[in-house]
Design a protein around this motif. Structure first.
Motif, PDB file in Angstrom:
ATOM      1  N   PHE A 222      17.452  37.883  83.761  1.00 48.05           N
ATOM      2  CA  PHE A 222      17.771  38.579  82.969  1.00 48.05           C
ATOM      3  C   PHE A 222      16.537  39.273  82.243  1.00 48.05           C
ATOM      4  O   PHE A 222      16.583  39.943  81.672  1.00 48.05           O
ATOM      5  CB  PHE A 222      19.244  38.625  82.671  1.00 48.05           C
ATOM      6  CG  PHE A 222      20.086  39.894  82.164  1.00 48.05           C
ATOM      7  CD1 PHE A 222      20.418  40.886  83.242  1.00 48.05           C
ATOM      8  CD2 PHE A 222      20.236  39.736  80.860  1.00 48.05           C
ATOM      9  CE1 PHE A 222      20.954  41.766  82.289  1.00 48.05           C
ATOM     10  CE2 PHE A 222      21.119  40.630  79.985  1.00 48.05           C
ATOM     11  CZ  PHE A 222      21.346  41.869  80.590  1.00 48.05           C
ATOM     12  N   SER A 225      14.048  41.741  82.228  1.00 50.38           N
ATOM     13  CA  SER A 225      13.692  42.138  83.229  1.00 50.38           C
ATOM     14  C   SER A 225      13.342  42.587  84.284  1.00 50.38           C
ATOM     15  O   SER A 225      13.257  43.608  85.102  1.00 50.38           O
ATOM     16  CB  SER A 225      13.712  43.990  82.408  1.00 50.38           C
ATOM     17  OG  SER A 225      14.048  43.803  80.944  1.00 50.38           O
ATOM     18  N   SER A 331      14.834  51.742  79.396  1.00 46.56           N
ATOM     19  CA  SER A 331      14.127  51.499  80.308  1.00 46.56           C
ATOM     20  C   SER A 331      14.624  51.195  81.769  1.00 46.56           C
ATOM     21  O   SER A 331      14.591  52.231  83.263  1.00 46.56           O
ATOM     22  CB  SER A 331      13.855  49.852  79.876  1.00 46.56           C
ATOM     23  OG  SER A 331      14.599  48.641  80.136  1.00 46.56           O
TER      24      SER A 331
HETATM   25  N1  PFF Z   1      15.778  42.265  79.451  1.00 47.57           N
HETATM   26  C1  PFF Z   1      17.313  42.329  78.619  1.00 47.57           C
HETATM   27  C2  PFF Z   1      18.172  41.904  77.702  1.00 47.57           C
HETATM   28  O1  PFF Z   1      17.951  40.528  78.166  1.00 47.57           O
HETATM   29  O2  PFF Z   1      19.019  42.172  77.072  1.00 47.57           O
HETATM   30  C3  PFF Z   1      18.189  43.051  79.393  1.00 47.57           C
HETATM   31  C4  PFF Z   1      17.786  43.767  80.265  1.00 47.57           C
HETATM   32  C5  PFF Z   1      17.239  45.571  80.304  1.00 47.57           C
HETATM   33  C6  PFF Z   1      18.413  43.193  82.091  1.00 47.57           C
HETATM   34  C7  PFF Z   1      16.421  45.626  81.403  1.00 47.57           C
HETATM   35  C8  PFF Z   1      17.764  44.155  83.283  1.00 47.57           C
HETATM   36  C9  PFF Z   1      17.101  45.521  82.287  1.00 47.57           C
HETATM   37  F1  PFF Z   1      16.709  46.131  83.850  1.00 47.57           F
END
Ligand code: PFF
Length: 472
Positions: A222, A225, A331
């Motif tokens: 997560f 992303s 994003s």
């Molecule tokens: N990576 C981001 C976080 O750690 O909060 C959340 C996120 C952003 C998840 C974008 C998924 C995504 F497509």
């Protein structure tokens, strides 16, 4: 006539934008909470290993797929496998998932904005009371915050990749790094902070079991992303002069460093608040931690820096997480927007408007599902309990579909697009890629153990969430 596809203006712009997506609530809150509950440094080590050995190859695969096809996820799958292939199912999933994740992420971002405003306006005392959070999420003010936020994100997205996303990341990301370092440095000067550091940096392997390993992997996925079509989409805006693998490594490094620093900020803060704390007592949910526990910690700082000092600290923290959330949110929404532009030939403005309106309706349905409207609060029974609409979105898309999307990307890239094409794309803009260790590792990992692990995570999550069967 087809419009020329936008590109990030510079390598730094791309890296900051991708890091802007990656660095979010997951790093600043999710990671420290999980690290606190799961053995501090031991969790950190496992997490870092997953980032390098499992997530990085998936990230590289997603980015090269995007750059090669110059498309959104659906277009990418279709342009390689053909319009009628079953693979396009993967493309659809990679479009719907980010859209639905954006819905739950928006709810959290609205709350962060509300807490930032609360701290700035001197409400820290009230915010640290036990019932505050429950009242706050059901008060009418959240709809005002939602309106403001929707407008703000709409304007950024409507300004495009270069003028909106890249420019935003170039301003917000460096501010975020500076704020994070300053807050961390400050916390470390407080009494008992060392206990927190010791807890964070001395590994306690006895707390690690299979379920912790699972948490570390989902968290890493997560946080970077992955599985959301984002890196396919962002990859499609990367110039052919850049090294995709090099960019991916930078993004993974920035993301992991931010998570590391967030741990260095939050864990010592918890110990400053209560040196005797038993970390098992910390709530398992990051949401509860950030909105109910942290205000208490911030308020307790008034002993050393006064109420105004504590309020400034709290405001800076909520602003930091809010910035990180905005760059991530932008994003996530860019994925379906690029699909509307590519596939339906909508203008950017029309895509932003249509998607923004649909998203806002679903966000409202989620925001009233905390007791305000019964239909959404008791939306569906599964896994042995009644779940709200918000729970459903979270369980289905965040917990379950993410690893499935990752699995589909690996299989698609290795067995449909094929290794030689991946190698070829990764060599564009990177003379040293052919024959490198990275090349050998990426090929091996993506065709063997990475999909196997993702399949296992997917199956075990489905069993746990929807049938109540735990295999750990
Ligand atoms: N990576 C981001 C976080 O750690 O909060 C959340 C996120 C952003 C998840 C974008 C998924 C995504 F497509």
């Amino acid at each position: 006539m087809a419009e020329k596809r936008e590109q990030f203006r510079s390598r730094l712009g791309f890296i900051l934008a991708a890091a802007g997506s990656a660095v979010g609530i997951g790093n600043l809150v999710g990671f420290p909470v999980n690290a606190a509950k799961s053995g501090g440094a031991a969790f950190l080590i496992i997490y870092a290993a997953f980032v390098v050995f499992i997530c990085l190859p998936v990230m590289i695969a997603e980015m090269s797929l995007g750059r090669n096809t110059q498309r959104n996820p659906l277009g990418a799958y279709k342009s390689i496998a053909g319009d009628n292939s079953v693979w396009k199912f993967g493309g659809w999933l990679a479009l719907i998932t980010p859209f639905m994740i954006a819905v739950f992420y928006q709810v959290l971002t609205v709350w962060l904005l509300g807490y930032f405003i609360g701290a700035v306006s001197g409400n820290l005392e009230a915010m640290s009371q036990p019932g505050y959070f429950g009242d706050f999420i059901n008060a009418n003010g959240v709809f005002i915050y939602l309106g403001v936020l929707t407008l703000l994100i709409g304007v950024i997205l409507n300004s495009g990749v270069q003028n909106g996303i890249e420019r935003l990341a170039k301003v917000l990301m460096p501010s975020l790094f500076i704020m994070l370092i300053a807050l961390t440095a400050f916390v470390l000067t407080l009494p008992n902070a060392l206990k927190g550091i010791e807890f964070y940096l001395v590994p306690e392997f006895s707390k690690i079991d299979l379920s912790t390993v699972n948490i570390a992997l989902s968290q890493a996925f997560f946080s970077l992303s992955l599985g959301m079509g984002i890196l396919i989409t962002y990859g499609s805006y990367v110039s052919k002069k850049e090294s995709v693998a090099g960019g991916a490594k930078m993004v993974a490094m920035v993301d992991t460093s931010v998570a590391f620093f967030a741990g260095l900020l939050i864990l010592p803060a918890i110990f400053v608040f209560n040196p005797q704390i038993n970390t098992d007592e910390l709530s398992s949910s990051s949401v509860a931690l950030v909105f109910t526990f942290l205000p208490k910690i911030f308020l307790s700082l008034q002993g050393s820096i006064g109420f105004i000092g504590a309020s400034i600290f709290a405001s800076a923290f909520f602003l930091l997480v809010f910035f990180a959330a905005i760059t991530s949110q932008v994003s996530i929404l860019q994925v379906p927007i690029s699909a509307f532009q590519d596939q339906l030939k909508y203008s950017r403005f029309k895509s932003v408007l249509v998607l923004g309106a649909c998203a806002a309706l679903l966000v409202i349905a989620s925001m009233v599902s905390f007791g305000r409207v019964e239909f959404f609060s008791e939306f569906l029974a599964y896994g042995g309990k009644t779940n709200s609409f918000f729970d459903l979105v979270y369980d289905v898309f965040y917990e379950t579909i993410l690893p499935l999307n990752g699995l589909i990307v690996c299989l698609f890239v290795m067995y449909r697009w094929r290794k030689s094409k991946l190698d070829q794309e990764l060599s564009v803009g990177d003379d040293r890629y052919q024959g490198s260790f990275t090349q050998k590792y990426v090929n091996f990992a993506l065709s063997t153990f990475v999909p196997a692990i993702l399949l296992f995570v997917f199956v075990s999550t489905v069993l746990l969430k929807f049938a109540g069967i735990s295999i750990f």
